[in-house]
Motif scaffolding. Structure first.
Motif, short mmCIF file in Angstrom:
data_model
loop_
_atom_site.label_atom_id
_atom_site.label_comp_id
_atom_site.label_asym_id
_atom_site.label_seq_id
_atom_site.Cartn_x
_atom_site.Cartn_y
_atom_site.Cartn_z
N LEU A 324 0.82 -1.20 0.00
CA LEU A 324 0.00 0.00 0.00
C LEU A 324 0.87 1.26 0.00
O LEU A 324 1.94 1.30 0.61
CB LEU A 324 -0.93 0.02 1.22
N ASP A 325 0.38 2.25 -0.68
CA ASP A 325 1.00 3.58 -0.72
C ASP A 325 0.27 4.46 0.30
O ASP A 325 -0.91 4.75 0.12
CB ASP A 325 0.88 4.16 -2.12
N ILE A 326 0.94 4.85 1.36
CA ILE A 326 0.31 5.58 2.45
C ILE A 326 0.24 7.06 2.10
O ILE A 326 1.25 7.74 1.97
CB ILE A 326 1.07 5.35 3.76
N LEU A 327 -0.98 7.57 1.95
CA LEU A 327 -1.20 8.96 1.58
C LEU A 327 -1.29 9.87 2.80
O LEU A 327 -0.87 11.02 2.75
CB LEU A 327 -2.49 9.08 0.77
N LYS A 328 -1.86 9.35 3.87
CA LYS A 328 -2.08 10.14 5.07
C LYS A 328 -2.06 9.19 6.25
O LYS A 328 -2.64 8.11 6.21
CB LYS A 328 -3.44 10.85 4.98
N HIS A 329 -1.39 9.59 7.31
CA HIS A 329 -1.35 8.76 8.50
C HIS A 329 -1.30 9.65 9.73
O HIS A 329 -0.89 10.81 9.67
CB HIS A 329 -0.13 7.83 8.47
N GLY A 330 -1.73 9.10 10.84
CA GLY A 330 -1.68 9.87 12.07
C GLY A 330 -2.45 9.19 13.18
O GLY A 330 -2.92 8.07 13.04
N TYR A 331 -2.56 9.89 14.30
CA TYR A 331 -3.34 9.36 15.40
C TYR A 331 -4.21 10.44 16.00
O TYR A 331 -3.92 11.65 15.92
CB TYR A 331 -2.47 8.67 16.45
N ILE A 332 -5.32 9.97 16.58
CA ILE A 332 -6.25 10.85 17.27
C ILE A 332 -6.28 10.42 18.73
O ILE A 332 -5.27 9.91 19.22
CB ILE A 332 -7.63 10.85 16.57
N LYS A 333 -7.37 10.60 19.44
CA LYS A 333 -7.35 10.37 20.89
C LYS A 333 -6.87 8.97 21.26
O LYS A 333 -5.95 8.81 22.06
CB LYS A 333 -8.73 10.64 21.48
N VAL A 334 -7.52 7.95 20.71
CA VAL A 334 -7.15 6.58 21.10
C VAL A 334 -6.91 5.68 19.89
O VAL A 334 -6.72 4.48 20.06
CB VAL A 334 -8.20 5.95 22.04
N HIS A 335 -6.96 6.22 18.68
CA HIS A 335 -6.81 5.41 17.48
C HIS A 335 -5.70 5.93 16.58
O HIS A 335 -5.46 7.14 16.49
CB HIS A 335 -8.12 5.40 16.67
N ASN A 336 -5.04 4.99 15.88
CA ASN A 336 -4.23 5.32 14.71
C ASN A 336 -5.15 5.31 13.49
O ASN A 336 -6.14 4.58 13.46
CB ASN A 336 -3.14 4.26 14.49
N GLY A 337 -4.78 6.06 12.48
CA GLY A 337 -5.55 6.04 11.25
C GLY A 337 -4.67 6.20 10.03
O GLY A 337 -3.68 6.96 10.06
N ILE A 338 -5.01 5.48 8.95
CA ILE A 338 -4.24 5.55 7.71
C ILE A 338 -5.19 5.60 6.53
O ILE A 338 -6.18 4.87 6.48
CB ILE A 338 -3.30 4.35 7.58
N ILE A 339 -4.89 6.48 5.58
CA ILE A 339 -5.52 6.54 4.28
C ILE A 339 -4.48 6.07 3.27
O ILE A 339 -3.36 6.61 3.22
CB ILE A 339 -6.00 7.94 3.91
N ALA A 340 -4.82 5.08 2.45
CA ALA A 340 -3.82 4.50 1.54
C ALA A 340 -4.45 4.16 0.19
O ALA A 340 -5.68 4.07 0.07
CB ALA A 340 -3.20 3.25 2.16
N LYS A 341 -3.61 3.98 -0.78
CA LYS A 341 -3.99 3.43 -2.08
C LYS A 341 -3.08 2.26 -2.40
O LYS A 341 -2.02 2.09 -1.78
CB LYS A 341 -3.89 4.50 -3.18
N VAL A 342 -3.47 1.47 -3.37
CA VAL A 342 -2.64 0.37 -3.81
C VAL A 342 -1.49 0.92 -4.64
O VAL A 342 -1.67 1.78 -5.49
CB VAL A 342 -3.47 -0.64 -4.64
N LYS A 343 -0.27 0.44 -4.37
CA LYS A 343 0.91 0.90 -5.12
C LYS A 343 0.79 0.56 -6.60
O LYS A 343 0.23 -0.49 -6.96
CB LYS A 343 2.17 0.26 -4.57
#
Length: 343
Positions: A324-343
């Motif tokens: 996966l190609d990670i476009l956006k990543h980060g964390y909020i209060k208690v979760h990690n989150g990732i937005i990705a596309k297929v490479k």
């Protein structure tokens, strides 16, 4: 003010406690955003190694219900049964009248003290701790649904009227928040426990307001469950008949339930149903001290199956190494989150 009355633009800055949950139609201030949302801290995923970041934290304190089943049956709890137990246990907390429960648990604790029942005191004290922790995590801090944080993670996708697939959907919260941000599409929710469709989703409060966008005006608009086009399918993900037809494939709290030997397969479940150029959206619980404390204290509610807590670097490296190609990543209060596309 009744929830059903929340319609006007000025109400988009309201927050309010109900007996079971918080509604939160506010946006983060700059100060709050900087405190609760941390995005794109890794510049180059190709330079990250497991030696640098270590492996996830494995939660090893399990629910009494799981341990009792395994003792009685002299075998390991089947995965499907573990999820049935978890879903029923977790849902029972979402529907609690929390202030009433706090009052009840305090009275029971005091009653055990007056009777000098040491075992009863210990049990009642645990109940008091759990209801107060649930009140803080879900109702006061709104860390489980976390609408402001989820909107921060989900914003910026280049989609219109998207078709969304939610794998392991439970009550479907995140798919509905996505559909409010990108309205006019449809949602397919999938879970292999019928309880999730018939109870967790069915009993999700009809009045709960999701802050989203009006596709005609570009202004904020409030949506409720009835506004979304939802099809809920009870099925094993591995048996789904869909093709590559979804603009967004979403999972929340799934990857961390699989040891390393199965993580590539989990990533493939998302890729399998994605349109070319579509988005994969994934979250996992964060590896932080308060999360470890939460899963220890709430073990009878939460820990019926294998579970890890990850840093965003660990989560991202699993996805990066599995194509996966990670476009956006980060964390909020208690979760990690990732937005990705297929490479």
């Amino acid at each position: 003010m009744k929830l059903a009355e929340i319609h006007s633009p000025v109400e988009c800055e309201r927050t309010e406690l109900t007996p079971s949950f918080r509604i939160d139609l506010r946006e983060y201030s700059d100060k709050e955003y900087n405190k609760f949302v941390k995005l794109n801290s890794v510049n180059d995923w190709s330079q990250l190694t497991w030696k640098d970041i270590g492996k996830p934290y494995e939660v090893t304190t399990f629910a009494k219900e799981k341990l009792d089943w395994e003792k009685d049956n002299e075998s390991e709890l089947p995965v499907h049964t573990s999820w049935e137990m978890f879903n029923r246990s977790f849902h029972s907390w979402f529907v609690k009248d929390v202030p009433a429960e706090i009052d009840k648990e305090k009275k029971q604790f005091i009653g055990q003290l007056k009777r000098f029942n040491l075992n009863g005191v210990k049990s009642a004290l645990g109940d008091v701790m759990r209801i107060h922790l649930w009140n803080y995590a879900h109702r006061i801090e709104d860390g489980i649904w976390d609408p402001r944080g989820k909107r921060a993670l989900f914003e910026g996708l280049d989609v219109q009227r998207p078709k969304i697939l939610f794998l392991g959907a439970a009550e479907g919260y995140e798919a509905m928040q996505l559909s409010a941000l990108y309205p006019g599409g449809e949602i397919v929710m999938v879970d292999y426990d019928n309880f999730c469709k018939d109870t967790r989703f069915a009993e999700f409060p009809d009045s709960y307001p999701f802050l989203g966008m009006n596709e005609q005006t570009g202004n904020h608009k409030i949506y409720r469950k009835e506004d979304f086009h939802v099809h809920y399918e009870v099925e094993d993900i591995r048996k789904l008949k869909y093709g590559k037809e979804f603009d967004i494939v979403l999972s929340v709290g799934m990857l961390e339930h699989f040891p390393d030997a199965y993580k590539a397969e989990v990533v493939e479940w998302h890729r399998k149903f994605l349109k070319p150029g579509g988005y994969i959206v994934m979250t996992t619980p964060r590896a932080q001290l308060r999360s470890k404390f939460y899963y220890e204290i709430m073990s009878d509610v939460m820990n019926h199956t294998y579970r890890e807590l990850m840093t965003i670097q660990q989560m991202g490296l699993y996805l990066y190494e599995n194509g996966l190609d990670i476009l956006k990543h980060g964390y909020i209060k208690v979760h990690n989150g990732i937005i990705a596309k297929v490479k």
